[in-house]
Each structure stands twice: as structure tokens, then as C-alpha cells.
Design a protein around this motif. Structure first.
Motif, short mmCIF file in Angstrom:
data_model
loop_
_atom_site.label_atom_id
_atom_site.label_comp_id
_atom_site.label_asym_id
_atom_site.label_seq_id
_atom_site.Cartn_x
_atom_site.Cartn_y
_atom_site.Cartn_z
N ILE A 1 0.83 -1.21 0.00
CA ILE A 1 0.00 0.00 0.00
C ILE A 1 0.86 1.26 0.00
CG2 ILE A 1 -1.62 1.35 1.40
CD1 ILE A 1 -2.97 -1.33 2.15
N ILE A 2 1.92 1.26 0.81
CA ILE A 2 2.83 2.42 0.82
C ILE A 2 3.44 2.60 -0.57
CG2 ILE A 2 5.04 3.29 1.70
CD1 ILE A 2 4.28 2.03 4.41
N GLY A 3 3.84 1.50 -1.19
CA GLY A 3 4.39 1.56 -2.54
C GLY A 3 3.41 2.11 -3.55
N ILE A 4 2.17 1.69 -3.47
CA ILE A 4 1.13 2.17 -4.40
C ILE A 4 0.89 3.66 -4.18
CG2 ILE A 4 -1.33 2.04 -4.96
CD1 ILE A 4 -1.09 -1.02 -4.39
N ILE A 5 0.79 4.07 -2.92
CA ILE A 5 0.58 5.49 -2.62
C ILE A 5 1.74 6.34 -3.14
CG2 ILE A 5 0.43 7.19 -0.74
CD1 ILE A 5 -1.18 5.02 0.82
N ILE A 6 2.96 5.90 -2.85
CA ILE A 6 4.13 6.64 -3.32
C ILE A 6 4.17 6.67 -4.85
CG2 ILE A 6 6.66 6.60 -3.46
CD1 ILE A 6 6.67 5.66 -0.55
N PHE B 1 4.16 10.26 -6.50
CA PHE B 1 5.41 10.68 -7.12
C PHE B 1 5.45 10.39 -8.62
CE2 PHE B 1 6.43 10.71 -2.72
CZ PHE B 1 7.41 11.67 -2.58
N SER B 2 4.30 10.11 -9.21
CA SER B 2 4.29 9.91 -10.66
C SER B 2 4.58 11.24 -11.34
CB SER B 2 2.95 9.34 -11.11
OG SER B 2 1.95 10.31 -10.99
N LYS B 3 5.09 11.18 -12.53
CA LYS B 3 5.50 12.40 -13.23
C LYS B 3 4.32 13.28 -13.60
CE LYS B 3 9.86 10.66 -14.76
NZ LYS B 3 10.84 10.50 -15.77
N THR B 4 3.12 12.73 -13.64
CA THR B 4 1.96 13.56 -13.97
C THR B 4 1.48 14.36 -12.76
OG1 THR B 4 0.49 11.70 -13.52
CG2 THR B 4 1.17 12.04 -15.81
N ILE B 5 1.66 13.85 -11.57
CA ILE B 5 1.21 14.55 -10.36
C ILE B 5 2.33 15.45 -9.82
CG2 ILE B 5 0.50 14.27 -7.96
CD1 ILE B 5 -0.96 11.75 -8.80
N LEU B 6 3.51 14.91 -9.68
CA LEU B 6 4.63 15.65 -9.12
C LEU B 6 5.64 15.90 -10.22
CD1 LEU B 6 5.63 16.76 -6.42
CD2 LEU B 6 6.81 14.61 -6.06
N VAL B 7 5.53 17.05 -10.85
CA VAL B 7 6.36 17.36 -12.01
C VAL B 7 7.78 17.73 -11.59
CG1 VAL B 7 6.58 18.84 -14.03
CG2 VAL B 7 4.33 18.08 -13.28
N SER C 1 13.70 11.70 -7.23
CA SER C 1 14.22 10.71 -8.15
C SER C 1 14.55 9.40 -7.43
CB SER C 1 15.46 11.25 -8.86
OG SER C 1 15.83 10.44 -9.90
N PHE C 2 15.17 9.49 -6.25
CA PHE C 2 15.47 8.30 -5.46
C PHE C 2 14.20 7.57 -5.07
CE2 PHE C 2 15.76 6.34 -1.27
CZ PHE C 2 16.73 5.38 -1.50
N ILE C 3 13.22 8.32 -4.59
CA ILE C 3 11.95 7.70 -4.16
C ILE C 3 11.26 7.04 -5.34
CG2 ILE C 3 9.62 8.22 -3.31
CD1 ILE C 3 10.95 10.38 -1.53
N ASP D 1 11.08 0.22 -5.79
CA ASP D 1 11.57 -1.12 -6.10
C ASP D 1 11.83 -1.91 -4.82
OD1 ASP D 1 11.47 -0.56 -8.80
OD2 ASP D 1 13.62 -0.22 -9.01
N GLY D 2 12.43 -1.25 -3.85
CA GLY D 2 12.69 -1.92 -2.58
C GLY D 2 11.41 -2.33 -1.87
N LEU D 3 10.41 -1.46 -1.88
CA LEU D 3 9.13 -1.79 -1.25
C LEU D 3 8.45 -2.96 -1.94
CD1 LEU D 3 7.76 1.78 -0.52
CD2 LEU D 3 8.52 0.09 1.16
N TRP D 4 8.51 -3.00 -3.28
CA TRP D 4 7.88 -4.12 -4.01
C TRP D 4 8.58 -5.44 -3.64
CZ3 TRP D 4 4.13 -1.31 -4.80
CH2 TRP D 4 4.03 -0.25 -5.69
#
Length: 123
Positions: A13-18, A22-28, A35-37, A43-46
Motif C-alpha cells: 500500500i505504501i508503494g502504491i501510494i508513493i 510521485f508519478s511524473k503527472t502529479i509531481l512534475v 528521483s530516489f523515491i 523497487d525496494g518496497l515491491w
């Protein structure tokens, strides 16, 4: 067992929320932290989520099984990265992703050993 399910669901769930925040369409705006997140923390959360889901489905959880599961998770990540390199799947090959998969599997093993391990577990 229940702790594993909860941890795998929480990390998923944390991974999905992040992922969506942090997708490029929401957070430009892009910087090194974003970039790290976006590129590595997810990837680490998955991987952590997948590890605990995989371990949870076994009826006979041994230390050997946990070790094999962590190797399986790492190898699966490497295979996916190689598939990206060969153009079989979308994405960009990144060697750092392989390091992240390995580090996340190591974190999963540490959490498993010191937090999840049950007293009546088989060796």
C-alpha cells in the motif's frame, strides 16, 4: 504468519501510494530525493512485499526456505532487469536496481530473523 501478511500489505500500500503521489503527472518537479523515491525506494518496497507474500504461502517455513525465497526474489529482479536491457519488457535497465533488489531482500531477511521469526519454527 499474521505479521507477515500485514507487513506485505502495508509495504504494498505504501508503494502504491508513493507510486501515484510521485508519478511524473502529479509531481512534475524533480530533484535527487524525488528521483530516489520514484526510482529506487519503490523497487525496494515491491521486493519486501513480494518476499513476505512468498514466505507466507509456505506451510513449512524453514531457514533454508527463507534463504531460497530471498535468492528467488533477487534472481527474479535480475531477470526483469535483463528483460528490460533486451527490450522484452518496457523500462530502462539499471544496475542500481539490482543492488536495490539485493539490499531489499537483505532487509527482508533481517526483519524476518529478528521480528517475524516464531519460536516454534523448524530449522
Amino acid at each position: 504468519m499474521r505479521k507477515r501478511v500485514i507487513l506485505s500489505i502495508v509495504t504494498l500500500i505504501i508503494g502504491i501510494i508513493i507510486y501515484y503521489l510521485f508519478s511524473k503527472t502529479i509531481l512534475v518537479k524533480d530533484n535527487i530525493v524525488i528521483s530516489f523515491i520514484r526510482n529506487y525506494l519503490l523497487d525496494g518496497l515491491w521486493i519486501i512485499s513480494f518476499y513476505f507474500i512468498a514466505v507466507n504461502f509456505s506451510k513449512n517455513i524453514t531457514k533454508y526456505y527463507k534463504f531460497l525465497t530471498s535468492l528467488y526474489v533477487i534472481v527474479l529482479g535480475i531477470v526483469f532487469e535483463v528483460m528490460q536491457l533486451l527490450g522484452i519488457v518496457g523500462g530502462i535497465f539499471d544496475f542500481i536496481d539490482i543492488l536495490v533488489y539485493t539490499f531489499a531482500a537483505l532487509i527482508s531477511c533481517i526483519v524476518e530473523k529478528y521480528i517475524m521469526e516464531e519460536k516454534n519454527e523448524k530449522v
